[in-house]
Each structure stands twice: as C-alpha cells, then as structure tokens.
Design a protein around this motif. Structure first.
Motif, short mmCIF file in Angstrom:
data_model
loop_
_atom_site.label_atom_id
_atom_site.label_comp_id
_atom_site.label_asym_id
_atom_site.label_seq_id
_atom_site.Cartn_x
_atom_site.Cartn_y
_atom_site.Cartn_z
N VAL A 402 0.85 -1.20 0.00
CA VAL A 402 0.00 0.00 0.00
C VAL A 402 0.88 1.24 0.00
CG1 VAL A 402 -1.74 1.30 1.29
CG2 VAL A 402 -1.87 -1.20 1.19
N SER A 403 0.49 2.22 -0.80
CA SER A 403 1.21 3.50 -0.84
C SER A 403 0.22 4.64 -0.69
CB SER A 403 1.97 3.66 -2.17
OG SER A 403 3.02 2.74 -2.28
N ARG A 404 0.70 5.70 -0.09
CA ARG A 404 -0.03 6.96 -0.06
C ARG A 404 0.24 7.68 -1.37
NH1 ARG A 404 -4.21 9.20 2.39
NH2 ARG A 404 -3.46 8.33 4.37
N TYR A 405 -0.79 7.88 -2.18
CA TYR A 405 -0.65 8.60 -3.45
C TYR A 405 -1.05 10.06 -3.24
CZ TYR A 405 0.40 4.55 -6.36
OH TYR A 405 1.02 3.47 -6.95
N LEU A 406 -0.16 10.96 -3.65
CA LEU A 406 -0.34 12.38 -3.40
C LEU A 406 -0.11 13.19 -4.67
CD1 LEU A 406 1.81 12.68 -0.14
CD2 LEU A 406 -0.68 12.91 -0.24
N VAL A 407 -0.87 14.27 -4.82
CA VAL A 407 -0.58 15.32 -5.79
C VAL A 407 -0.42 16.61 -4.98
CG1 VAL A 407 -1.39 16.63 -7.78
CG2 VAL A 407 -1.87 14.17 -7.62
N VAL A 408 0.77 17.20 -5.04
CA VAL A 408 1.13 18.32 -4.17
C VAL A 408 1.46 19.54 -5.01
CG1 VAL A 408 2.75 19.16 -2.41
CG2 VAL A 408 2.00 16.76 -2.38
N GLU A 409 0.80 20.66 -4.73
CA GLU A 409 1.08 21.92 -5.41
C GLU A 409 2.42 22.46 -4.91
OE1 GLU A 409 -0.07 24.44 -8.34
OE2 GLU A 409 -1.65 23.23 -7.43
N ALA A 410 3.33 22.75 -5.85
CA ALA A 410 4.66 23.24 -5.50
C ALA A 410 4.78 24.73 -5.84
CB ALA A 410 5.73 22.46 -6.25
N THR A 411 5.70 25.39 -5.17
CA THR A 411 5.98 26.80 -5.45
C THR A 411 7.18 26.90 -6.38
OG1 THR A 411 7.50 27.06 -3.58
CG2 THR A 411 5.14 27.39 -3.14
N GLN A 412 7.41 28.13 -6.89
CA GLN A 412 8.55 28.36 -7.77
C GLN A 412 9.87 28.04 -7.09
OE1 GLN A 412 9.52 29.14 -10.77
NE2 GLN A 412 11.61 29.79 -10.31
N SER A 413 9.99 28.40 -5.80
CA SER A 413 11.25 28.15 -5.10
C SER A 413 11.46 26.67 -4.81
CB SER A 413 11.28 28.94 -3.79
OG SER A 413 10.22 28.54 -2.93
#
Length: 457
Positions: A402-413
């Motif tokens: 089992v894995s935690r699937y994530l979509v994470v918003e990133a910043t420019q830095s």
C-alpha cells in the motif's frame, strides 16, 4: 474496369472519443458511490474468502528447485521467484545490488468492457478478490487474468467475459497497449491493457457493475477501493491532447532517450539461494537488515474465483510507500514533475512519479542522500495537497503493498521551471498521450494520472 476492390481509408484517430470520455467522466448521476462501496462490502461478506500465512514447506505445487534454488511451480508456468543481480548507470560497479524478483514472462490481459447507456459510456467493473489486497475485494477490470489462468493451467473454471478481449469481432477497441508493471518487484513483466466497446447486451453477474468514469473517479478518493489493474487499464483513456506545454513531445522523448542512454539497467538472473545479504528461513526470504521486502507464502480460499483454493508465494513490502507528483501551472496549463525512473525489472527508464519510495528504507541516510523532493512532499501543508488516498498495488503477487498517493502543489522556489537533470515538467495531456505506447509511463505514474483525472472531472 478495375478488377480489384478500391482501398478503403479510415481516420487515424476517433475524433469523437475524447468528448465521449469527457462526458463519462462528468457523469456521476445514477447509482450513488455509497451504494457501490456497499456492494463491494457485501461481496466481501457473502463469499468465503480467507488468506492464511503458511511455511514454504506447506506450499502445494511449489518448491525450491534443487538446480537453481528458485521458487517454482511444478507446471513450469504461473511465475517464478528468482534471484537477480542488478546494476544501473554509467558506472555499474558503483550502483549494484542483489534481490529476489518475480519472473512472469507471459502476457496477461487487463481488460475493461465499455458500453453506452443513455448516451454515456459506462465500464463493466468487477468486485474481485485478490489475496494480497487490503480488504481482499476491490473494484477491478472486467477481465484480469494471466495467460496461465485463462488457458486454464490451474484446471479451473472459464474466465468470465474473456471472449470479448480475445475475439476482435465482438467489439471495438478503444485502447490496447502492452504496459510494464512494478519494476522493483517484477522482472520485465508486461500486461495487455485493453478497453473494448460493445453495443449488444452483456450477460449480467452479481460480481460486476456498469460504472461511469465519473463514478470511478469518485471511488478513487476512497482508500484501497479501486485496484491497480483497473487504474492501469483505464489510464489509457484520455480526453485528447492539448497543443501547449512547457516542452514539446519531441523534447521530452529526446530527454528520456538521453536519460536511458546514461542510465542503462543491467539485470542478470542468479540463483535465489545465492543472493548475498538475504536469508531464507521456514516462513520468509528476507534481507538481513529487514529493509525493502520479504518473500512469504499463503494459503487462499476464494468462493467466487476460477479455482476455489490454492497456495502461492507473495512478496510483502516492509512498510507503507509514498508516491507523489509535484504539480505547477504554467501559463494556465497544469504540469507535473516526472522523473526518469529506472527500476531493476525495467528494460529502460520510464516516466515515473516525482517521488516514489518507502520512506522507512531511507531513514538511515543523511538528508542529502534522501530521495529528491521527499521531504518537500512529506511536509506539504494540507492547503497544498490536491489529492491524497491510499492505494494498493497488484494484489495477486504482493501482500499489503500500500502506498499513499499524493498530488502536491509546488511553489517556484520549491520546484523551479529549470528542472534537475533527471526530472522534467510534463503537461497532464502529454502524460496521458504517452500512455498509448509501451514502456513510457510507469505503473505508479499511471495510477497518479488517474488521480489527476479525478481533479479535472
């Protein structure tokens, strides 16, 4: 008069299909998702399912070969657990290791039937038991069968609806591609991922339901509900290709070709009995430091499978995984940061997630040697997590994977436009288009693509 029939040309692509897929993804009316999950729970209760850990010497039909030391089936079919010596990169002596791996050279079918009801595409999904699944029963493709299974090497019952995927006259192919599977645990494993549309009625069965893409997308927000094979097969359906992206398709293919050329993967099969750093006892084959995974055995009872009872080996990871895309929008077009992912069982690197690992396996390393972007993904605030759910991997060969699937918003830095050499920004449409071809989008990246589709619906 020309005695030969005039050649009949056809359109190279179905111009109507992207709109039909979009309509299905938007359709969430009809049977509520709560009723669908209740159906899965009911099948778990009503059918006799048990999975019990056993010692290797309790396996029926499986044994350690005296010649190779590998764990094999007496039929010579199904799969083998063998040893592998692996090296990657330009300097293979610097990055090499030994491990057990599952060798299953035959190509199976992951097939989903599609049919239009009231102008909306629906997909025939199965409530299927797999011994390694959390909860055992999950929503699966119409057909999920290895070649050994559907040619009845196990002497079991016929695979229901198989004829729609082996007889091209029964329907119209919407998607059909050979895709790799989990390269860290499978040696060069491929399955035929298919979606076939039919127009005539299909026989009903209590283990199957017609669902829209919109309903499946909703179910992907529920932990351990839609199995890996369904996610993989449906990832090949996309809604057309946008014309704008940070990199052209040619640039991305050139980058991946360059990464493949400097990251060759060499795997040499070796005896399972001779892999250094691994120990076999009565119940498992495991690393001496208890990292990564172990090989074990189970006894299975399943009242609605082609065979009602059997024993088999399974591979069990040592902890929960983490699989993530970093995402940013450039000039109104959403992109994800893919890696050139090289795994032991791959023939070449493929487009993979930004982060894919079991964090526990890297806990002993200093911060500078941890996987890139791992700390960023783990510490992301809830306001920037666009998707999060637990999904299990292939339940027929892996136990509690089992894995935690994530979509994470990133910043420019955090994730600038100028990527590190082993990463590239890819638009959602580009990634979807690459799933039409073999060995370009990895198993975990295909799941993440399905997760992205839930956000776009």
């Amino acid at each position: 008069m020309d005695s030969q029939a005039r050649p009949q040309l056809t359109d190279r692509a179905d111009a109507a299909l992207p709109e039909r897929i979009t309509r299905s993804a938007a359709a969430r009316r009809g049977e509520p998702v709560a009723d669908i999950t209740a159906w899965v729970q009911r099948r778990r209760r009503e059918v006799d399912f048990t999975v019990r850990r056993i010692a290797f010497d309790e396996l029926d039909g499986w044994s350690f070969s005296p010649e190779t030391g590998n764990l094999v089936h007496r039929s010579g079919r199904f799969f083998t657990v063998q040893g592998l010596r692996v090296s990657t990169g330009e300097h293979p002596d610097r990055l090499s290791w030994h491990q057990p791996i599952i060798a299953q050279p035959e190509v199976g079918i992951l097939g989903v039937l599609a049919r239009e009801f009231d102008g909306v595409l629906h997909f025939l999904m199965q409530a299927k038991m797999e011994p390694g699944n959390p909860g055992l029963v999950q929503i699966s493709p119409t057909v999920q069968a290895t070649y050994s299974n559907y040619t009845k090497i196990h002497k079991g019952a016929d695979v229901r609806y198989l004829e729609y995927f082996t007889d091209s006259s029964r329907g119209r192919v919407l998607s059909d591609v050979l895709q790799s599977e989990h390269g860290s645990w499978f040696w060069r494993k491929r399955n035929r991922n298919m979606v076939v549309e039919v127009t005539d009625p299909v026989p009903d069965h209590e283990d199957f339901r017609w669902l829209t893409l919109g309903q499946i997308h909703e179910l992907l927000h529920h932990d351990n509900t839609v199995n890996f094979d369904a996610r993989s097969a449906l990832a090949g359906l996309h809604r057309g290709v946008g014309s704008r992206a940070l990199h052209s398709d040619t640039e991305l293919l050139s980058w991946l070709a360059a990464r493949r050329s400097v990251t060759p993967i060499t795997g040499v099969p070796v005896s399972l009995a001779d892999i250094p750093g691994w120990t076999r006892d009565a119940y498992s084959i495991h690393r001496d430091d208890e990292r990564y995974f172990h090989v074990m055995a189970v006894s299975v009872r399943a009242g609605n499978r082609e065979v009602a009872a059997w024993t088999q080996p399974l591979l069990e990871p040592n902890d929960q995984g983490l699989v993530a895309f970093l995402t940013r929008t450039f000039d109104g077009v959403p992109h994800v940061l893919v890696s050139a992912r090289a795994e032991a069982g791959f023939s070449d690197a493929e487009f993979g997630p930004t982060v894919q690992c079991v964090p526990r396996n890297h806990a002993h390393l200093p911060a500078g040697e941890q996987p890139p972007f791992l700390d960023l993904v783990r510490s992301a605030p809830p306001s920037r997590i666009r998707y999060s759910a637990l999904h299990s991997e292939e339940g027929g060969r892996f136990l509690n994977a089992v894995s935690r699937y994530l979509v994470v918003e990133a910043t420019q830095s955090e994730a600038p436009v100028q990527e590190p050499p082993e990463f590239r920004w890819v638009s959602h449409d580009q990634l979807a288009a690459f799933t039409r071809y073999s060995h370009y989008v990895s198993a975990q990246a295909r799941t993440l693509l399905m997760c992205l589709n839930t956000l776009a619906a």
